[in-house]
Structures are given as C-alpha cells and as structure tokens.
Write a protein that holds these residues in place. Structure first.
Motif, PDB file in Angstrom:
ATOM      1  N   THR A  60      36.312  50.203  68.749  1.00 12.56           N
ATOM      2  CA  THR A  60      36.972  50.196  67.111  1.00 12.56           C
ATOM      3  C   THR A  60      36.428  51.724  66.869  1.00 12.56           C
ATOM      4  OG1 THR A  60      35.549  49.097  66.516  1.00 12.56           O
ATOM      5  CG2 THR A  60      37.342  47.784  66.935  1.00 12.56           C
ATOM      6  N   SER A  61      38.142  52.479  66.366  1.00 15.61           N
ATOM      7  CA  SER A  61      37.707  53.744  65.013  1.00 15.61           C
ATOM      8  C   SER A  61      38.843  53.759  63.709  1.00 15.61           C
ATOM      9  CB  SER A  61      37.817  55.055  66.156  1.00 15.61           C
ATOM     10  OG  SER A  61      39.011  54.577  66.766  1.00 15.61           O
ATOM     11  N   SER A  62      38.564  54.475  63.317  1.00 14.09           N
ATOM     12  CA  SER A  62      40.004  54.132  62.266  1.00 14.09           C
ATOM     13  C   SER A  62      40.582  54.502  62.835  1.00 14.09           C
ATOM     14  CB  SER A  62      39.083  55.332  61.404  1.00 14.09           C
ATOM     15  OG  SER A  62      39.692  56.167  59.744  1.00 14.09           O
ATOM     16  N   CYS A  63      41.543  54.392  62.535  1.00 17.12           N
ATOM     17  CA  CYS A  63      43.667  54.482  62.836  1.00 17.12           C
ATOM     18  C   CYS A  63      43.497  56.612  62.210  1.00 17.12           C
ATOM     19  CB  CYS A  63      44.676  54.448  62.409  1.00 17.12           C
ATOM     20  SG  CYS A  63      44.755  53.286  63.059  1.00 17.12           S
ATOM     21  N   TYR A  64      42.644  56.985  61.077  1.00 17.42           N
ATOM     22  CA  TYR A  64      42.950  58.573  60.490  1.00 17.42           C
ATOM     23  C   TYR A  64      41.915  59.108  61.346  1.00 17.42           C
ATOM     24  CZ  TYR A  64      44.902  55.846  56.724  1.00 17.42           C
ATOM     25  OH  TYR A  64      45.174  54.844  55.798  1.00 17.42           O
ATOM     26  N   ASP A  65      41.444  58.770  62.648  1.00 17.93           N
ATOM     27  CA  ASP A  65      40.380  59.414  62.783  1.00 17.93           C
ATOM     28  C   ASP A  65      40.558  59.541  64.375  1.00 17.93           C
ATOM     29  OD1 ASP A  65      38.395  58.730  60.821  1.00 17.93           O
ATOM     30  OD2 ASP A  65      37.080  58.167  61.993  1.00 17.93           O
ATOM     31  N   THR A  66      41.800  58.185  64.400  1.00 18.96           N
ATOM     32  CA  THR A  66      42.440  58.620  65.805  1.00 18.96           C
ATOM     33  C   THR A  66      44.028  59.110  66.100  1.00 18.96           C
ATOM     34  OG1 THR A  66      40.781  56.495  66.894  1.00 18.96           O
ATOM     35  CG2 THR A  66      42.987  57.050  67.538  1.00 18.96           C
ATOM     36  N   ASP A  67      44.515  58.441  64.777  1.00 18.04           N
ATOM     37  CA  ASP A  67      46.125  59.233  64.962  1.00 18.04           C
ATOM     38  C   ASP A  67      46.228  58.199  64.037  1.00 18.04           C
ATOM     39  OD1 ASP A  67      48.232  59.517  65.553  1.00 18.04           O
ATOM     40  OD2 ASP A  67      48.650  59.524  67.666  1.00 18.04           O
ATOM     41  N   THR A  68      46.763  59.122  62.990  1.00 21.26           N
ATOM     42  CA  THR A  68      47.577  58.303  61.778  1.00 21.26           C
ATOM     43  C   THR A  68      49.493  58.133  61.708  1.00 21.26           C
ATOM     44  OG1 THR A  68      47.999  60.940  60.882  1.00 21.26           O
ATOM     45  CG2 THR A  68      45.521  59.947  60.010  1.00 21.26           C
ATOM     46  N   ARG A  69      49.917  58.751  63.142  1.00 24.19           N
ATOM     47  CA  ARG A  69      50.447  58.081  63.696  1.00 24.19           C
ATOM     48  C   ARG A  69      51.023  56.826  63.596  1.00 24.19           C
ATOM     49  NH1 ARG A  69      52.471  61.408  68.432  1.00 24.19           N
ATOM     50  NH2 ARG A  69      50.897  61.380  68.855  1.00 24.19           N
ATOM     51  N   LEU A  70      49.325  55.979  64.048  1.00 27.56           N
ATOM     52  CA  LEU A  70      49.714  54.816  64.783  1.00 27.56           C
ATOM     53  C   LEU A  70      49.790  53.823  63.791  1.00 27.56           C
ATOM     54  CD1 LEU A  70      46.698  54.899  67.626  1.00 27.56           C
ATOM     55  CD2 LEU A  70      49.088  54.593  67.795  1.00 27.56           C
TER      56      LEU A  70
END
Length: 155
Positions: free
Chosen positions: A102-112
């Motif tokens: 798991t990861s923060s969507c902000y870290d991964t891709d805010t479009r998600l």
C-alpha cells in the motif's frame, strides 16, 4: 499492477474440500487504474494470511500488486458477488508468490484519487429512486442498477 481500491468484501471462510475439517479463507477487492479499466482481485488461503492481507488496506488506498496470477473469470458465477468489470480476467493472489503493497495515492499518482468516485456502471444503465417509485409495478421482478447518494447515517 498499481491502482486505487474502489471496493472490498469482508473475509469469509468455506470448508476446505481437500482437507476435511479445515477452512479456507477468502476476500476480494476491486482496483481501478483509469476511468475505463478496473479489475477484481481475489485471494484465498490460510486464515492468518487472508485476515492480515485484508486488514493491510481499505477502500481509497492505492495498492501495488506484484506477481498475481491472471485467470479468466467465470462471468455468470463471479459477477454475482463482485462488480461487473470490462475485463474478461481477474487477478488471483497467492500467499507464496504475490505481494500487495500500500502507498499514499499522493505519493503514487494523484490522478488515481479522482477514480475513486466514478461509477463502475454505464451512466445510461441506472434507475433513480424517483423512477423506481413512479414505475414500481412495471419494474417488479427485474434486476435494476440504482444510482443514489447517502445523505446521512445514524443509529
């Protein structure tokens, strides 16, 4: 595979047909990586593994799935318990081979994050609650998709 979790079931157990007297555990979830594409993910295994995996993320979290098994889905059976997806496949997680991070969507891709609130059904394939009230008799016995919003939750 990287996506945002848009739905998740509770952990359930079933008698293990191979090992009489024991239980197999399962839960499933749905991830989405674009407005058009989302897929169901299912995991089976020992109680400890399934409960730990299920508790490691929630709806709205971004997940990275490594080494899933890709399987053709049995549409009749599968879509009775999971969202209907545009893919003819599902992902199957294995305790010995697959990893979910798991990861923060902000870290991964805010479009998600924006994908979290998109309906999974065609916008033309819904009945509003008003339509159902007005046409209740003619809809009797039919399976309907309902689009509604929850205004409040209380005890």
């Amino acid at each position: 595979v990287i996506g945002v979790v848009i739905g998740k079931t509770d952990v359930r157990s079933f008698p293990d047909r191979k090992n009489i007297g024991t239980e197999r555990y399962t839960f499933s979830f749905t991830i989405r990586d674009s407005p058009t594409y989302f897929i169901n993910v299912q995991s089976w295994g020992r109680e400890e593994y399934i409960r730990s995996l299920s508790e490691s993320f929630r709806v709205g979290d971004c997940v990275t799935i490594e080494n899933p098994l890709i399987q053709s889905k049995e549409a009749e059976r599968e879509e009775k318990f999971n969202p209907v997806t545009p893919s003819g496949y599902k992902l199957l997680l294995s305790e010995n081979h697959s990893v979910v991070k798991t990861s923060s969507c902000y870290d991964t891709d805010t479009r998600l994050l924006s994908l979290l609130h998109l309906p999974v059904k065609d916008p033309q394939d819904y009945y509003s609650l008003g339509d159902i009230v007005a046409n209740g008799q003619s809809l009797h016995g039919r399976v309907l998709n309902v689009l509604a919003a929850v205004m409040a939750v209380s005890n």
